[in-house]
Scaffold this motif. Structure first.
Motif, short mmCIF file in Angstrom:
data_model
loop_
_atom_site.label_atom_id
_atom_site.label_comp_id
_atom_site.label_asym_id
_atom_site.label_seq_id
_atom_site.Cartn_x
_atom_site.Cartn_y
_atom_site.Cartn_z
N ARG A 131 0.83 -1.20 0.00
CA ARG A 131 0.00 0.00 0.00
C ARG A 131 0.87 1.26 0.00
NH1 ARG A 131 -3.43 -3.22 3.24
NH2 ARG A 131 -2.45 -2.49 5.16
N LEU A 132 1.97 1.23 0.75
CA LEU A 132 2.87 2.38 0.76
C LEU A 132 3.47 2.61 -0.63
CD1 LEU A 132 4.83 1.84 4.11
CD2 LEU A 132 3.00 3.49 3.66
N VAL A 133 3.90 1.53 -1.26
CA VAL A 133 4.50 1.67 -2.60
C VAL A 133 3.47 2.21 -3.59
CG1 VAL A 133 5.46 0.37 -4.54
CG2 VAL A 133 6.26 -0.09 -2.21
N ASP A 134 2.25 1.71 -3.51
CA ASP A 134 1.20 2.18 -4.41
C ASP A 134 0.86 3.65 -4.17
OD1 ASP A 134 1.05 -0.32 -5.54
OD2 ASP A 134 -0.69 -0.96 -4.37
N GLU A 207 13.27 2.00 -3.45
CA GLU A 207 13.17 3.16 -4.34
C GLU A 207 12.28 4.24 -3.73
OE1 GLU A 207 11.73 1.51 -7.96
OE2 GLU A 207 13.66 0.58 -8.51
N LEU A 208 11.19 3.83 -3.11
CA LEU A 208 10.28 4.78 -2.46
C LEU A 208 10.98 5.50 -1.30
CD1 LEU A 208 7.41 5.96 -2.03
CD2 LEU A 208 6.94 3.97 -0.58
N VAL A 262 21.24 -2.68 -1.62
CA VAL A 262 21.59 -1.51 -0.79
C VAL A 262 22.53 -0.55 -1.52
CG1 VAL A 262 22.58 -0.74 1.40
CG2 VAL A 262 21.27 -2.87 1.31
N LEU A 263 23.60 -1.09 -2.09
CA LEU A 263 24.62 -0.24 -2.70
C LEU A 263 24.07 0.72 -3.76
CD1 LEU A 263 27.62 0.48 -2.79
CD2 LEU A 263 27.93 -1.34 -4.48
N PRO A 264 23.17 0.30 -4.64
CA PRO A 264 22.69 1.26 -5.65
C PRO A 264 22.03 2.49 -5.05
CG PRO A 264 22.10 -0.99 -6.26
CD PRO A 264 22.61 -1.05 -4.85
#
Length: 349
Positions: A131-134, A207-208, A262-264
């Protein structure tokens, strides 16, 4: 209540002493320190002239004036000890500032603990994360964010009438942790199974969080830029770049998982903010070689050398021109006693 303490600090601050200390830090950050261990000290201590109050953190969190007084007491203690730490304060609301944007509930410990609060993860696990990602990047009018920005404005306004405090007491960025740390706080310990079970959701959530970090930090840089173009400061030590990331949760991941998940995001944030330092508690020697390959990395701060293969840490930090900050003195002295060169790139308090 606070004015006598502001005036007392203003009178104790000696610009020449602070400028000399900053010059020492500049030498270290410019790779011009040629000693064994960098342990700067002020030319003279400046003892307190007032009795500073002890303020419980739970009380300070409810009142920005008490929070400022608690932060300034650390400035007073630094001056009184003649320490080589730079003078700094922050909006010290703990590790849940960024997680609070995602709806976690704060958890305050008893006054007896006198320690910063934590937070409870979302109760609905994977479904809650979806839900957070959406929903996308949360606005900065949620959770602790409004309080952090209001408190920073209050701090700046209170120091404004005092020229020396305004010049030498840095307001450094709040504790936004790092992408993996925020994810673990919001998701809970169940996140570690999801690296196997739902890696796509992990990436989407990371990403979020990274986007939310950018929104927060971009606003912070707009509203509270440093008052000079001198180097940045964090935890009392100077550093290059604008941010300090926390990678505590990464100690639970394999090098391959660190490289993938993590690194990216560490790299993206370090690039965006002109570089910075990465901190980790516990073990980090299993991914230090990967992290050290990020050109914008300007330093490492690790708190538990006993959990690490320090020879491997040194090979991928000081041997590659990357300084270590706040290393326990015993670890640095042990390295030198064994003939291990530190290249003038290890700072100890």
């Amino acid at each position: 209540m606070i004015e006598p303490f502001l005036e007392e600090l203003e009178n104790r601050l000696d610009p020449q002493t602070e400028e000399a200390l900053e010059a020492e830090w500049n030498r270290f950050l410019d790779r011009r320190f040629d000693g064994g261990i960098f342990r700067p000290r002020r030319r003279a201590a400046a003892p307190a002239r007032l009795e500073w109050p002890s303020i419980l953190i739970n009380h300070a969190l409810r009142d920005p004036e008490l929070l400022l007084l608690r932060e300034l007491r650390s400035v007073s203690d630094t001056l009184a000890a003649g320490s080589g730490n730079l003078l700094n304060i922050r909006c010290n609301y703990g590790t849940s500032i960024l997680p609070s944007l995602f709806g976690v509930e704060p958890f305050y410990l008893d006054d007896d603990c006198d320690t910063l609060p934590t937070s409870m993860p979302l109760a609905d696990g994977r479904d809650g994360i979806r839900r957070l990602v959406d929903a996308g990047v949360p606005p900065l009018d949620r959770g602790l964010a409004p309080k952090v920005f209001d408190t920073a404005a209050f701090f700046r306004a209170r120091l404004e009438p005092y020229p020396k405090l305004r010049e030498y007491v840095r307001l450094y960025h709040p504790d936004l942790q790092g992408t993996a740390d925020v994810a673990e706080v919001v998701w809970g310990s169940g996140i570690f199974m999801e690296f196997y079970d739902d890696p796509a959701l992990i990436r989407a959530f990371f990403e979020l969080i990274t986007a939310a970090y950018r929104e927060f930090m971009d606003r912070w840089e707009r509203e509270f830029p440093p008052l000079s173009d001198r180097f940045r400061c964090h935890w009392g030590w100077g550093h290059c770049g604008k941010i300090v990331l926390r990678d505590d949760s990464a100690m639970n991941l394999s090098p391959d998982m660190y490289a993938e998940f993590v690194l990216p995001f560490d790299r993206a944030l370090l690039e965006r903010y002109g570089g910075g330092v990465v901190h980790f508690c516990g073990r980090g020697d299993h991914y230090i070689d990967l992290l050290a390959g990020v050109p914008e990395l300007t330093g490492i701060q690790l708190s538990q050398p006993e959990c690490n293969d320090m020879e491997k840490i040194y090979r991928h930090t000081v041997d590659r021109g990357i300084p270590l900050f706040g290393l326990p003195l015993e670890a640095a002295e042990q390295a030198l006693a064994c003939g291990r060169p530190l290249h003038g790139l290890v700072h100890c308090c």
